[in-house]
Design a protein around this motif. Structure first.
Motif, mmCIF file in Angstrom:
data_model
loop_
_atom_site.group_PDB
_atom_site.id
_atom_site.type_symbol
_atom_site.label_atom_id
_atom_site.label_comp_id
_atom_site.label_asym_id
_atom_site.label_seq_id
_atom_site.Cartn_x
_atom_site.Cartn_y
_atom_site.Cartn_z
ATOM 1 N N ASN A 127 0.816 -1.229 0.000
ATOM 2 C CA ASN A 127 0.000 0.000 0.000
ATOM 3 C C ASN A 127 0.842 1.269 0.000
ATOM 4 O O ASN A 127 0.328 2.354 0.264
ATOM 5 N N GLY A 128 2.123 1.134 -0.302
ATOM 6 C CA GLY A 128 3.001 2.298 -0.323
ATOM 7 C C GLY A 128 3.995 2.233 -1.464
ATOM 8 O O GLY A 128 3.671 1.782 -2.569
ATOM 9 N N VAL A 129 5.232 2.661 -1.189
ATOM 10 C CA VAL A 129 6.269 2.797 -2.226
ATOM 11 C C VAL A 129 7.491 1.967 -1.854
ATOM 12 O O VAL A 129 7.968 2.021 -0.709
ATOM 13 N N LEU A 130 7.987 1.190 -2.806
ATOM 14 C CA LEU A 130 9.270 0.510 -2.674
ATOM 15 C C LEU A 130 10.243 1.208 -3.609
ATOM 16 O O LEU A 130 10.085 1.171 -4.834
ATOM 17 N N PHE A 131 11.250 1.876 -3.045
ATOM 18 C CA PHE A 131 12.212 2.647 -3.844
ATOM 19 C C PHE A 131 13.530 1.888 -3.919
ATOM 20 O O PHE A 131 14.179 1.652 -2.898
ATOM 21 N N SER A 177 1.168 -10.151 -4.665
ATOM 22 C CA SER A 177 1.253 -10.951 -3.443
ATOM 23 C C SER A 177 2.461 -11.862 -3.585
ATOM 24 O O SER A 177 2.946 -12.094 -4.705
ATOM 25 N N ILE A 178 2.958 -12.375 -2.456
ATOM 26 C CA ILE A 178 4.117 -13.252 -2.484
ATOM 27 C C ILE A 178 3.796 -14.485 -1.656
ATOM 28 O O ILE A 178 3.308 -14.381 -0.538
ATOM 29 N N THR A 179 4.032 -15.657 -2.217
ATOM 30 C CA THR A 179 3.788 -16.923 -1.532
ATOM 31 C C THR A 179 5.127 -17.552 -1.174
ATOM 32 O O THR A 179 5.966 -17.776 -2.056
ATOM 33 N N ILE A 180 5.323 -17.816 0.112
ATOM 34 C CA ILE A 180 6.563 -18.430 0.602
ATOM 35 C C ILE A 180 6.228 -19.849 1.038
ATOM 36 O O ILE A 180 5.430 -20.047 1.959
ATOM 37 N N SER A 181 6.817 -20.827 0.382
ATOM 38 C CA SER A 181 6.495 -22.224 0.657
ATOM 39 C C SER A 181 7.651 -22.923 1.369
ATOM 40 O O SER A 181 8.820 -22.749 1.010
ATOM 41 N N ARG A 182 7.299 -23.669 2.379
ATOM 42 C CA ARG A 182 8.244 -24.515 3.104
ATOM 43 C C ARG A 182 7.707 -25.948 3.073
ATOM 44 O O ARG A 182 6.592 -26.195 2.625
ATOM 45 N N ALA A 183 8.472 -26.910 3.582
ATOM 46 C CA ALA A 183 8.090 -28.315 3.489
ATOM 47 C C ALA A 183 6.733 -28.590 4.133
ATOM 48 O O ALA A 183 5.928 -29.351 3.609
ATOM 49 N N LYS A 184 6.451 -27.935 5.282
ATOM 50 C CA LYS A 184 5.245 -28.271 6.040
ATOM 51 C C LYS A 184 4.162 -27.198 6.004
ATOM 52 O O LYS A 184 3.078 -27.407 6.520
ATOM 53 N N PHE A 185 4.466 -26.029 5.443
ATOM 54 C CA PHE A 185 3.431 -24.996 5.412
ATOM 55 C C PHE A 185 3.738 -23.965 4.328
ATOM 56 O O PHE A 185 4.858 -23.881 3.828
ATOM 57 N N THR A 186 2.729 -23.179 4.013
ATOM 58 C CA THR A 186 2.845 -22.109 3.021
ATOM 59 C C THR A 186 2.279 -20.823 3.614
ATOM 60 O O THR A 186 1.236 -20.846 4.266
ATOM 61 N N VAL A 187 2.986 -19.725 3.405
ATOM 62 C CA VAL A 187 2.576 -18.433 3.952
ATOM 63 C C VAL A 187 2.402 -17.441 2.809
ATOM 64 O O VAL A 187 3.248 -17.368 1.908
ATOM 65 N N ASP A 188 1.312 -16.703 2.828
ATOM 66 C CA ASP A 188 1.065 -15.658 1.824
ATOM 67 C C ASP A 188 1.184 -14.286 2.469
ATOM 68 O O ASP A 188 0.605 -14.048 3.538
ATOM 69 N N TYR A 189 1.929 -13.391 1.820
ATOM 70 C CA TYR A 189 2.016 -12.008 2.266
ATOM 71 C C TYR A 189 1.541 -11.096 1.131
ATOM 72 O O TYR A 189 1.888 -11.322 -0.031
ATOM 73 N N PRO A 190 0.754 -10.068 1.432
ATOM 74 C CA PRO A 190 0.375 -9.112 0.384
ATOM 75 C C PRO A 190 1.584 -8.298 -0.063
ATOM 76 O O PRO A 190 2.497 -8.044 0.724
ATOM 77 N N ALA A 191 1.603 -7.914 -1.327
ATOM 78 C CA ALA A 191 2.740 -7.153 -1.855
ATOM 79 C C ALA A 191 2.262 -6.194 -2.938
ATOM 80 O O ALA A 191 2.868 -6.090 -4.004
ATOM 81 N N SER A 192 1.173 -5.486 -2.662
ATOM 82 C CA SER A 192 0.655 -4.515 -3.625
ATOM 83 C C SER A 192 1.392 -3.201 -3.417
ATOM 84 O O SER A 192 0.960 -2.325 -2.677
ATOM 85 N N THR A 193 2.527 -3.092 -4.052
ATOM 86 C CA THR A 193 3.388 -1.922 -3.864
ATOM 87 C C THR A 193 3.610 -1.203 -5.186
ATOM 88 O O THR A 193 3.446 -1.779 -6.261
ATOM 89 N N MET A 194 3.973 0.050 -5.067
ATOM 90 C CA MET A 194 4.316 0.854 -6.248
ATOM 91 C C MET A 194 5.841 0.907 -6.320
ATOM 92 O O MET A 194 6.492 1.440 -5.424
ATOM 93 N N LEU A 195 6.416 0.309 -7.347
ATOM 94 C CA LEU A 195 7.872 0.252 -7.483
ATOM 95 C C LEU A 195 8.400 1.527 -8.127
ATOM 96 O O LEU A 195 8.021 1.879 -9.241
ATOM 97 N N ILE A 196 9.264 2.227 -7.390
ATOM 98 C CA ILE A 196 9.972 3.397 -7.921
ATOM 99 C C ILE A 196 11.454 3.035 -7.948
ATOM 100 O O ILE A 196 12.008 2.629 -6.924
ATOM 101 N N SER A 197 12.071 3.138 -9.099
ATOM 102 C CA SER A 197 13.494 2.801 -9.184
ATOM 103 C C SER A 197 14.236 3.897 -9.928
ATOM 104 O O SER A 197 13.649 4.697 -10.656
ATOM 105 N N SER A 198 15.531 3.927 -9.691
ATOM 106 C CA SER A 198 16.363 4.926 -10.374
ATOM 107 C C SER A 198 17.690 4.288 -10.745
ATOM 108 O O SER A 198 18.097 3.285 -10.145
ATOM 109 N N MET A 199 18.332 4.865 -11.740
ATOM 110 C CA MET A 199 19.615 4.322 -12.178
ATOM 111 C C MET A 199 20.390 5.376 -12.962
ATOM 112 O O MET A 199 19.811 6.313 -13.525
#
Length: 512
Positions: free
Chosen positions: A300-304, A327-349
């Motif tokens: 819900n914010g900015v990833l710079f 969203s990001i799904t992290i899987s392990r042998a015995k369980f799976t965890v979901d984290y939201p990842a609705s971010t606005m990507l700002i990058s520079s170079m």
């Protein structure tokens, strides 16, 4: 005597209630079962020391403790307090007939004081949903939990206060937070303003479009052109968080333990700026016991990402799926965890290793082919997922020395909010969709149909520049946002033309 106390375990950003069953028999053995990790097993030593400091002890009897459900792994030291209360009640050192009304969580120090814990907000939400009367926890976490209404939050400094409260000998005043007042009090306080930025009108325009549609953007320019300065001001032009978004964002930071002491609700959109030495796990989340990464902390914010080519290739590539799916799904042998990842990507170079390719005054010192090699550190699939590419040129002396203030962030934000309101109305029947950047292919066909002249322009651009199908979709999304900012119901040719200009890194031969 069998006694039950109640705690809570956090998996992802959701909590599960844990029933702690304590039974006492004649004998001398202490047994803790129910898949506790090492931190939970070590609680016996902390509990023993803390109880002795306040005039109690673990008696020399056979004590069996089961943490149910037994097939879920219990992690961390936050179970010290419910375990201690269960032991005291089961061994009849204290008498309490209201344990079933409370969820109890807290880490014990050796002197009996309570140490702050992580993940309090999801615990409080789950306790309310399951009908508990209150939550007893360290005082430093009380304001964070008190955001949840219809649940009494009791914050204590040490275990003796909790014992006195449960026995009825002492009173702990419930912590109360006016969630809406807290939310609106800090909603529009920003440390940086676009009024401080001299010149760069074309970049400000691109950032306004990005903010209005939630689009990812990359800025390319030499050192000192103002890329970082501009990026830090983006949260000030984004629409304010809704109360629901604020709660969701606070839950993630609560689980990660990044909330400040005695804080309650995150009221401003997050701005995360990790260093380029970050690992892929730290960026997207994970670990032995999965935790949210930077891409989820910026939900819900900015990833710079400053100096994008300096990030490791593996780090950048793991972002491809979260940027697309939000969203990001992290899987392990015995369980799976979901984290939201609705971010606005700002990058520079920088445009090249020395930083001065295409500079109006300074010569580029890079060897032939170095510019293209430097740009190729960012893969084509990742660039495809970045909607807007904008070149940033150095500001001239006349503009730097100009004392007249530029347009304020407040004025830009008003236009952005108006465009977002149009999008909210457009997607009101689409669950979880708030802005143009989130549109699926199906919605693109429905809301982003250019006219005949626009189609001809797009065809020419795709043939001349060699755009991918994903880049084609991105152009349509950006042009829809430009039309929203202009108050236009239809996408017109000039909207498409501007959107095509924001694909500079797709041009054949860019960078030599």
């Amino acid at each position: 005597m069998l006694v039950k106390t109640y705690g809570s375990a956090v998996y992802g950003i959701h909590a599960t209630t844990i029933t702690i069953e304590v039974n006492v028999f004649p004998g001398v053995r202490f047994s803790l079962v129910g898949l506790p990790d090492n931190a939970v097993k070590e609680s016996q030593q902390r509990i023993d020391s803390a109880l002795r400091e306040v005039g109690y002890k673990i008696p020399g009897k056979k004590i069996i403790i089961n943490m149910a459900p037994a097939d879920i792994r219990k992690e961390g030291s936050a179970y010290d307090l419910p375990l201690a209360i269960g032991i005291l009640t089961a061994t009849e050192q204290i008498s309490c007939d209201k344990l079933e009304k409370f969820v109890i969580m807290g880490e014990l120090s050796l002197d009996g004081s309570l140490v702050p814990i992580k993940g309090v907000l999801p615990m409080a939400i789950q306790a309310r949903e399951e009908g508990f009367e209150g939550l007893i926890l360290p005082k430093a976490n009380a304001r964070e939990a008190a955001v949840v209404n219809k649940l009494k939050i009791y914050g204590a400094d040490n275990i003796s206060e909790v014992i006195g409260f449960l026995k009825g000998d002492a009173e702990i005043k419930p912590t109360e937070v006016d969630t809406r007042a807290e939310f609106y009090a800090h909603l529009n306080k920003f440390p940086h303003d676009f009024a401080d930025v001299k010149g760069q009108e074309n970049v400000k325009r691109a950032l306004e479009i990005a903010a209005a549609g939630g689009h990812n953007i990359i800025m390319i320019g030499p050192p000192g052109a103002g890329k970082t300065m501009l990026a830090k001001r983006i949260p000030g032009i984004l629409p304010p968080l809704s109360l629901q978004e604020a709660l969701e964002t606070t839950k993630i930071h609560s689980v990660a333990g990044t909330l400040e002491k005695d804080s309650s609700l995150i009221t401003q959109r997050p701005f995360r700026s990790p260093h380029h030495t970050i690992s892929d796990v730290a960026l997207v989340g994970g670990g032995t016991y999965p935790q949210p990464g930077e891409i989820s902390l910026s939900h819900n914010g900015v990833l710079f990402l400053d100096e994008l080519p300096e990030f490791k290739r593996t780090v950048l590539e793991v972002m491809r799926q979260p940027l697309e799916d939000r969203s990001i799904t992290i899987s392990r042998a015995k369980f799976t965890v979901d984290y939201p990842a609705s971010t606005m990507l700002i990058s520079s170079m920088n445009p090249c290793p020395c930083g001065y390719y295409n500079h109006p005054e300074k010569d580029c010192l890079c060897a032939p082919g170095m510019v293209q090699k430097y740009l190729s550190k960012i893969s084509g699939p990742l660039l495809d997922r970045i909607d807007i590419h904008i070149e940033v040129v150095p500001v001239t002396f006349d503009k730097i020395s100009d004392t007249q203030l530029s347009e304020k962030s407040e004025e830009i934000r008003a236009r952005v909010e108006h465009a977002r309101q149009i999008q909210e109305e457009r997607f009101k029947e689409e669950e979880g969709m708030h802005c143009n950047a989130q549109m699926s292919s199906k919605l693109l066909r429905k809301y982003c149909q250019p006219d005949e002249a626009g189609n001809a322009l797009l065809k020419t651009a795709m043939e001349k520049v060699g755009l991918s199908a994903r880049a084609y979709d991105r152009i349509l999304k950006v042009s829809r946002t430009i039309a929203d900012l202009a108050g236009s119901e239809n996408i017109e040719s000039d909207h498409l033309a501007e959107a095509i200009q924001y694909r500079s890194l797709d041009r054949d031969g860019w960078g030599g």
